[in-house]
Design a protein around this motif. Structure first.
Motif, PDB file in Angstrom:
ATOM      1  N   ASN A   1       0.835  -1.209   0.000  1.00 19.07           N
ATOM      2  CA  ASN A   1       0.000   0.000   0.000  1.00 19.07           C
ATOM      3  C   ASN A   1       0.868   1.257   0.000  1.00 19.07           C
ATOM      4  O   ASN A   1       0.597   2.206  -0.738  1.00 19.07           O
ATOM      5  CB  ASN A   1      -0.926   0.023   1.222  1.00 19.07           C
ATOM      6  CG  ASN A   1      -2.028  -1.011   1.121  1.00 19.07           C
ATOM      7  OD1 ASN A   1      -2.558  -1.276   0.047  1.00 19.07           O
ATOM      8  ND2 ASN A   1      -2.384  -1.611   2.240  1.00 19.07           N
TER       9      ASN A   1
ATOM     10  N   TYR B   1      -9.952   9.118   0.745  1.00 15.08           N
ATOM     11  CA  TYR B   1     -10.083   7.815   0.105  1.00 15.08           C
ATOM     12  C   TYR B   1     -10.011   6.759   1.191  1.00 15.08           C
ATOM     13  O   TYR B   1      -9.069   6.749   1.979  1.00 15.08           O
ATOM     14  CB  TYR B   1      -8.949   7.629  -0.910  1.00 15.08           C
ATOM     15  CG  TYR B   1      -8.836   6.235  -1.456  1.00 15.08           C
ATOM     16  CD1 TYR B   1      -9.835   5.701  -2.270  1.00 15.08           C
ATOM     17  CD2 TYR B   1      -7.732   5.451  -1.158  1.00 15.08           C
ATOM     18  CE1 TYR B   1      -9.726   4.410  -2.761  1.00 15.08           C
ATOM     19  CE2 TYR B   1      -7.615   4.162  -1.654  1.00 15.08           C
ATOM     20  CZ  TYR B   1      -8.620   3.644  -2.449  1.00 15.08           C
ATOM     21  OH  TYR B   1      -8.512   2.363  -2.935  1.00 15.08           O
TER      22      TYR B   1
ATOM     23  N   TYR C   1     -10.173   2.626   2.338  1.00 13.09           N
ATOM     24  CA  TYR C   1     -10.048   1.241   1.886  1.00 13.09           C
ATOM     25  C   TYR C   1      -9.873   0.328   3.081  1.00 13.09           C
ATOM     26  O   TYR C   1      -9.567   0.781   4.191  1.00 13.09           O
ATOM     27  CB  TYR C   1      -8.875   1.088   0.905  1.00 13.09           C
ATOM     28  CG  TYR C   1      -7.516   1.266   1.524  1.00 13.09           C
ATOM     29  CD1 TYR C   1      -7.013   2.545   1.781  1.00 13.09           C
ATOM     30  CD2 TYR C   1      -6.732   0.175   1.869  1.00 13.09           C
ATOM     31  CE1 TYR C   1      -5.769   2.710   2.355  1.00 13.09           C
ATOM     32  CE2 TYR C   1      -5.480   0.332   2.444  1.00 13.09           C
ATOM     33  CZ  TYR C   1      -5.004   1.601   2.691  1.00 13.09           C
ATOM     34  OH  TYR C   1      -3.770   1.774   3.270  1.00 13.09           O
ATOM     35  N   GLN C   2     -10.085  -0.957   2.833  1.00 14.99           N
ATOM     36  CA  GLN C   2      -9.963  -1.961   3.872  1.00 14.99           C
ATOM     37  C   GLN C   2      -8.561  -2.558   3.828  1.00 14.99           C
ATOM     38  O   GLN C   2      -8.136  -3.063   2.778  1.00 14.99           O
ATOM     39  CB  GLN C   2     -10.985  -3.063   3.602  1.00 14.99           C
ATOM     40  CG  GLN C   2     -11.187  -4.003   4.758  1.00 14.99           C
ATOM     41  CD  GLN C   2     -12.506  -3.735   5.472  1.00 14.99           C
ATOM     42  OE1 GLN C   2     -13.459  -3.303   4.847  1.00 14.99           O
ATOM     43  NE2 GLN C   2     -12.551  -3.963   6.759  1.00 14.99           N
TER      44      GLN C   2
ATOM     45  N   THR D   1     -10.305  -0.180   8.650  1.00 13.60           N
ATOM     46  CA  THR D   1     -10.607   0.776   7.591  1.00 13.60           C
ATOM     47  C   THR D   1      -9.574   1.895   7.641  1.00 13.60           C
ATOM     48  O   THR D   1      -9.401   2.534   8.675  1.00 13.60           O
ATOM     49  CB  THR D   1     -12.015   1.371   7.770  1.00 13.60           C
ATOM     50  OG1 THR D   1     -12.954   0.301   7.723  1.00 13.60           O
ATOM     51  CG2 THR D   1     -12.335   2.365   6.667  1.00 13.60           C
TER      52      THR D   1
END
Ligand SMILES: [Zn+2]
Ligand SMILES: [Zn+2]
Length: 136
Positions: A32, A61, A63-64, A70
Protein backbone atom coordinates in the motif's frame (compact mmCIF):
# COMPACT_ATOMS: atom_id res chain seq x y z
CA UNK A 1 0.91 25.85 23.29
CA UNK A 2 2.80 26.33 20.09
CA UNK A 3 2.83 23.72 17.36
CA UNK A 4 5.62 21.16 17.48
CA UNK A 5 4.92 19.87 13.99
CA UNK A 6 3.51 21.83 11.08
CA UNK A 7 3.14 20.88 7.47
CA UNK A 8 0.88 20.75 4.48
CA UNK A 9 0.42 19.99 0.82
CA UNK A 10 2.43 21.25 -2.15
CA UNK A 11 -0.01 23.99 -3.24
CA UNK A 12 -0.60 25.26 0.30
CA UNK A 13 -4.40 24.82 0.43
CA UNK A 14 -4.18 22.18 3.14
CA UNK A 15 -2.19 22.90 6.29
CA UNK A 16 -1.85 20.96 9.52
CA UNK A 17 -0.29 21.36 12.90
CA UNK A 18 0.28 19.21 15.94
CA UNK A 19 1.02 20.63 19.37
CA UNK A 20 2.75 17.44 20.52
CA UNK A 21 6.00 15.93 19.28
CA UNK A 22 5.77 12.83 17.06
CA UNK A 23 4.97 9.59 18.88
CA UNK A 24 6.79 7.29 16.45
CA UNK A 25 8.36 7.50 13.05
CA UNK A 26 9.59 4.96 10.55
CA UNK A 27 9.67 3.70 7.01
CA UNK A 28 7.13 1.26 5.59
CA UNK A 29 7.74 -0.84 2.49
CA UNK A 30 4.28 -2.47 2.34
CA UNK A 31 2.49 -2.71 -0.99
CA UNK A 32 0.00 0.00 0.00
CA UNK A 33 2.76 2.43 0.88
CA UNK A 34 4.50 1.65 -2.42
CA UNK A 35 1.31 2.42 -4.30
CA UNK A 36 0.39 5.56 -2.38
CA UNK A 37 3.92 6.96 -2.49
CA UNK A 38 4.54 5.99 -6.10
CA UNK A 39 7.94 4.67 -5.05
CA UNK A 40 9.55 2.07 -2.79
CA UNK A 41 8.33 3.07 0.64
CA UNK A 42 6.60 5.72 2.72
CA UNK A 43 8.30 7.62 5.52
CA UNK A 44 5.60 7.94 8.13
CA UNK A 45 5.27 10.04 11.26
CA UNK A 46 2.68 9.17 13.90
CA UNK A 47 1.03 12.10 15.68
CA UNK A 48 -1.44 12.29 18.55
CA UNK A 49 -4.86 12.95 17.03
CA UNK A 50 -6.16 15.09 19.89
CA UNK A 51 -3.21 17.46 19.38
CA UNK A 52 -3.64 17.50 15.59
CA UNK A 53 -5.68 19.92 13.51
CA UNK A 54 -5.84 20.81 9.85
CA UNK A 55 -7.25 23.55 7.67
CA UNK A 56 -8.30 23.45 4.04
CA UNK A 57 -10.57 21.05 2.25
CA UNK A 58 -9.34 17.49 1.78
CA UNK A 59 -10.59 14.58 -0.28
CA UNK A 60 -10.64 11.28 1.51
CA UNK A 61 -10.08 7.82 0.10
CA UNK A 62 -11.03 4.86 2.27
CA UNK A 63 -10.05 1.24 1.89
CA UNK A 64 -9.96 -1.96 3.87
CA UNK A 65 -6.52 -3.10 5.02
CA UNK A 66 -5.56 -6.78 5.25
CA UNK A 67 -5.86 -6.39 9.01
CA UNK A 68 -9.56 -5.62 8.53
CA UNK A 69 -9.10 -2.03 9.63
CA UNK A 70 -10.61 0.78 7.59
CA UNK A 71 -7.86 3.11 6.44
CA UNK A 72 -8.61 6.67 5.36
CA UNK A 73 -6.19 8.72 3.30
CA UNK A 74 -6.74 12.46 3.15
CA UNK A 75 -5.20 14.28 0.22
CA UNK A 76 -5.39 17.74 -1.31
CA UNK A 77 -8.01 17.76 -4.10
CA UNK A 78 -6.07 20.45 -5.94
CA UNK A 79 -2.47 19.21 -5.97
CA UNK A 80 -2.96 15.57 -4.93
CA UNK A 81 -0.43 15.59 -2.11
CA UNK A 82 -1.18 12.97 0.56
CA UNK A 83 -1.63 14.95 3.75
CA UNK A 84 -2.62 12.57 6.54
CA UNK A 85 -4.03 9.14 7.13
CA UNK A 86 -6.06 7.43 9.84
CA UNK A 87 -6.86 3.83 10.74
CA UNK A 88 -9.91 2.41 12.52
CA UNK A 89 -7.37 0.18 14.32
CA UNK A 90 -6.01 3.12 16.31
CA UNK A 91 -8.34 6.12 16.56
CA UNK A 92 -5.92 8.00 18.82
CA UNK A 93 -3.35 8.79 16.14
CA UNK A 94 -2.92 10.21 12.65
CA UNK A 95 -0.09 9.51 10.25
CA UNK A 96 1.64 12.16 8.18
CA UNK A 97 4.50 11.90 5.70
CA UNK A 98 8.01 12.97 6.62
CA UNK A 99 8.38 15.06 3.47
CA UNK A 100 5.11 16.91 4.08
CA UNK A 101 6.37 18.48 7.28
CA UNK A 102 7.65 22.05 7.04
CA UNK A 103 10.80 20.81 8.71
CA UNK A 104 11.50 17.31 7.37
CA UNK A 105 14.64 17.13 9.49
CA UNK A 106 12.25 16.39 12.40
CA UNK A 107 11.87 12.92 10.93
CA UNK A 108 13.79 10.47 13.08
CA UNK A 109 13.05 6.99 11.71
CA UNK A 110 13.30 4.25 14.33
CA UNK A 111 12.27 1.22 12.25
CA UNK A 112 11.49 -0.21 8.84
CA UNK A 113 8.27 -2.21 8.36
CA UNK A 114 7.35 -4.86 5.77
CA UNK A 115 10.89 -5.40 4.55
CA UNK A 116 9.77 -8.66 2.88
CA UNK A 117 7.69 -6.53 0.50
CA UNK A 118 10.52 -4.13 -0.27
CA UNK A 119 11.91 -3.82 -3.77
CA UNK A 120 15.56 -4.64 -4.47
CA UNK A 121 16.11 -1.09 -5.68
CA UNK A 122 14.65 0.46 -2.55
CA UNK A 123 17.35 0.53 0.10
CA UNK A 124 16.67 1.82 3.58
CA UNK A 125 18.90 2.40 6.59
CA UNK A 126 20.35 -0.94 7.71
CA UNK A 127 21.30 0.50 11.09
CA UNK A 128 17.74 0.73 12.38
CA UNK A 129 15.54 -2.24 13.39
CA UNK A 130 13.59 -3.81 10.57
CA UNK A 131 10.56 -6.07 10.62
CA UNK A 132 9.29 -8.43 7.92
CA UNK A 133 5.73 -7.25 8.57
CA UNK A 134 3.92 -5.30 11.24
CA UNK A 135 5.40 -6.13 14.64
CA UNK A 136 2.80 -7.39 17.09
ZN1 LIG B 1 -2.58 21.19 -2.30
ZN1 LIG C 1 2.92 0.64 4.60
Amino acid sequence: MSAKVTGGCHCGEVRYECTEAPLKAGHCQCENCQKFSGTGHASNVMLLKEAFSSTGEVSTYEYQAESGNTMARAFCPKCGTPVYGTSSGNEAVVMVRAGGMDDPTLFDPAFVLFTTKGQDWDTVDENIPSFPGMPG
